[in-house]
Write a protein that holds these residues in place. Structure first.
Motif, PDB file in Angstrom:
ATOM      1  N   VAL A   1      22.008   9.428  18.801  1.00 49.46           N
ATOM      2  CA  VAL A   1      21.713   8.185  18.130  1.00 49.46           C
ATOM      3  C   VAL A   1      22.808   7.249  18.487  1.00 49.46           C
ATOM      4  CG1 VAL A   1      21.229   6.954  16.066  1.00 49.46           C
ATOM      5  CG2 VAL A   1      20.095   9.242  16.606  1.00 49.46           C
ATOM      6  N   LEU A   2      24.000   7.677  18.386  1.00 54.12           N
ATOM      7  CA  LEU A   2      25.292   6.810  18.910  1.00 54.12           C
ATOM      8  C   LEU A   2      25.143   6.389  20.240  1.00 54.12           C
ATOM      9  CD1 LEU A   2      27.875   5.378  18.104  1.00 54.12           C
ATOM     10  CD2 LEU A   2      28.801   7.638  18.816  1.00 54.12           C
ATOM     11  N   ARG A   3      24.610   7.097  21.106  1.00 51.72           N
ATOM     12  CA  ARG A   3      24.213   6.769  22.492  1.00 51.72           C
ATOM     13  C   ARG A   3      23.434   5.621  22.682  1.00 51.72           C
ATOM     14  NH1 ARG A   3      20.976  10.961  25.217  1.00 51.72           N
ATOM     15  NH2 ARG A   3      19.848   9.782  23.831  1.00 51.72           N
ATOM     16  N   ASP A   4      22.313   5.765  21.987  1.00 49.12           N
ATOM     17  CA  ASP A   4      21.081   4.769  21.969  1.00 49.12           C
ATOM     18  C   ASP A   4      21.585   3.490  21.492  1.00 49.12           C
ATOM     19  OD1 ASP A   4      19.549   7.082  22.827  1.00 49.12           O
ATOM     20  OD2 ASP A   4      18.504   7.235  21.147  1.00 49.12           O
ATOM     21  N   ARG A   5      22.417   3.555  20.380  1.00 47.57           N
ATOM     22  CA  ARG A   5      22.967   2.209  19.768  1.00 47.57           C
ATOM     23  C   ARG A   5      23.730   1.657  20.809  1.00 47.57           C
ATOM     24  NH1 ARG A   5      19.126   3.499  18.461  1.00 47.57           N
ATOM     25  NH2 ARG A   5      18.623   4.235  16.259  1.00 47.57           N
ATOM     26  N   MET A   6      24.637   2.302  21.461  1.00 46.11           N
ATOM     27  CA  MET A   6      25.745   1.859  22.187  1.00 46.11           C
ATOM     28  C   MET A   6      25.039   1.283  23.485  1.00 46.11           C
ATOM     29  SD  MET A   6      28.579   4.864  22.416  1.00 46.11           S
ATOM     30  CE  MET A   6      29.564   4.059  23.754  1.00 46.11           C
ATOM     31  N   GLU A   7      23.757   1.915  23.950  1.00 40.91           N
ATOM     32  CA  GLU A   7      23.079   1.225  25.051  1.00 40.91           C
ATOM     33  C   GLU A   7      22.406  -0.107  24.629  1.00 40.91           C
ATOM     34  OE1 GLU A   7      20.653   4.623  26.459  1.00 40.91           O
ATOM     35  OE2 GLU A   7      22.396   5.253  27.978  1.00 40.91           O
ATOM     36  N   GLU A   8      21.922  -0.184  23.553  1.00 44.80           N
ATOM     37  CA  GLU A   8      21.301  -1.261  22.865  1.00 44.80           C
ATOM     38  C   GLU A   8      22.278  -2.429  22.780  1.00 44.80           C
ATOM     39  OE1 GLU A   8      20.020  -0.301  18.969  1.00 44.80           O
ATOM     40  OE2 GLU A   8      18.216   0.824  19.681  1.00 44.80           O
ATOM     41  N   ALA A   9      23.602  -2.362  22.766  1.00 46.83           N
ATOM     42  CA  ALA A   9      24.494  -3.008  22.675  1.00 46.83           C
ATOM     43  C   ALA A   9      25.272  -3.590  24.161  1.00 46.83           C
ATOM     44  CB  ALA A   9      25.739  -2.656  21.685  1.00 46.83           C
ATOM     45  N   GLY A  10      24.726  -2.666  24.961  1.00 44.52           N
ATOM     46  CA  GLY A  10      24.908  -3.436  26.474  1.00 44.52           C
ATOM     47  C   GLY A  10      26.111  -2.391  26.899  1.00 44.52           C
ATOM     48  N   VAL A  11      26.469  -1.411  26.293  1.00 43.44           N
ATOM     49  CA  VAL A  11      27.653  -0.632  26.644  1.00 43.44           C
ATOM     50  C   VAL A  11      27.138   0.084  27.946  1.00 43.44           C
ATOM     51  CG1 VAL A  11      29.495   1.155  26.184  1.00 43.44           C
ATOM     52  CG2 VAL A  11      28.991  -0.766  24.499  1.00 43.44           C
ATOM     53  N   THR A  12      27.809   0.336  28.883  1.00 44.98           N
ATOM     54  CA  THR A  12      27.465   1.358  29.914  1.00 44.98           C
ATOM     55  C   THR A  12      28.614   2.322  30.143  1.00 44.98           C
ATOM     56  OG1 THR A  12      28.320   0.023  31.732  1.00 44.98           O
ATOM     57  CG2 THR A  12      26.085  -0.327  30.982  1.00 44.98           C
ATOM     58  N   HIS A  13      28.387   3.286  30.937  1.00 45.57           N
ATOM     59  CA  HIS A  13      29.303   4.351  31.437  1.00 45.57           C
ATOM     60  C   HIS A  13      30.656   3.760  32.110  1.00 45.57           C
ATOM     61  CE1 HIS A  13      31.351   7.271  34.169  1.00 45.57           C
ATOM     62  NE2 HIS A  13      31.011   8.198  33.244  1.00 45.57           N
TER      63      HIS A  13
END
Length: 147
Positions: free
Chosen positions: A12-24
């Motif tokens: 869920v944290l990963r999904d929220r980070m991706e929603e915010a535009g954060v990438t590897h």
């Protein structure tokens, strides 16, 4: 560093980070909104819970709201465009504060440093705070220093 287990729902944290535009590969200063504390549930073989108060209090990510559960304050290092991992660990200083909270507290981890490169690392410095917004369904507002 304390590692988040699968039952803490790091995806869920990963999904929220991706929603915010954060990438590897990115490192950001961010707020983690809508996490909560609980204790692990131990199950019998039949699948019935024995108790919900076994072991240390941990942070869970399952209730982070879509759209604003991860708020980037500042990008410290841009990512490479790859996917964010769902492997998560967090500083011992954050773990110590979480251990001191009663279970079933709603928390925001404010102004954390979050780096994602194989493992998402949630780190704290002097500016990081844990804000308790609820306890067992009651609204509260407690600001706790992490470092």
């Amino acid at each position: 560093m304390a590692r988040a287990s699968r039952y803490q729902q790091p995806h869920v944290l990963r999904d929220r980070m991706e929603e915010a535009g954060v990438t590897h590969g990115a490192t950001v200063r961010a707020d983690i909104i809508g996490a909560h504390t609980s204790k692990p549930v131990v199950y019998r073989e039949e699948g019935q819970p024995v108790t919900a108060s076994v072991g240390p209090t941990k942070v869970f990510f399952c209730q982070m709201p879509e759209g604003n559960g991860f708020r980037v304050r500042e990008t410290l290092q841009k990512g490479d465009g790859g996917p964010v991992t769902d492997k998560v660990c967090y500083d011992d200083s954050i773990r110590r504060v979480i251990l001191g909270l009663e279970p079933w507290s709603d928390v925001n981890i404010v102004n954390a440093i979050v780096a994602n490169n194989g493992t998402t690392r949630i780190m704290a410095d002097a500016a990081t705070r844990i804000v308790v917004t609820g306890k067992r369904g009651k609204r509260v507002h407690e600001v706790l220093a992490v470092v």
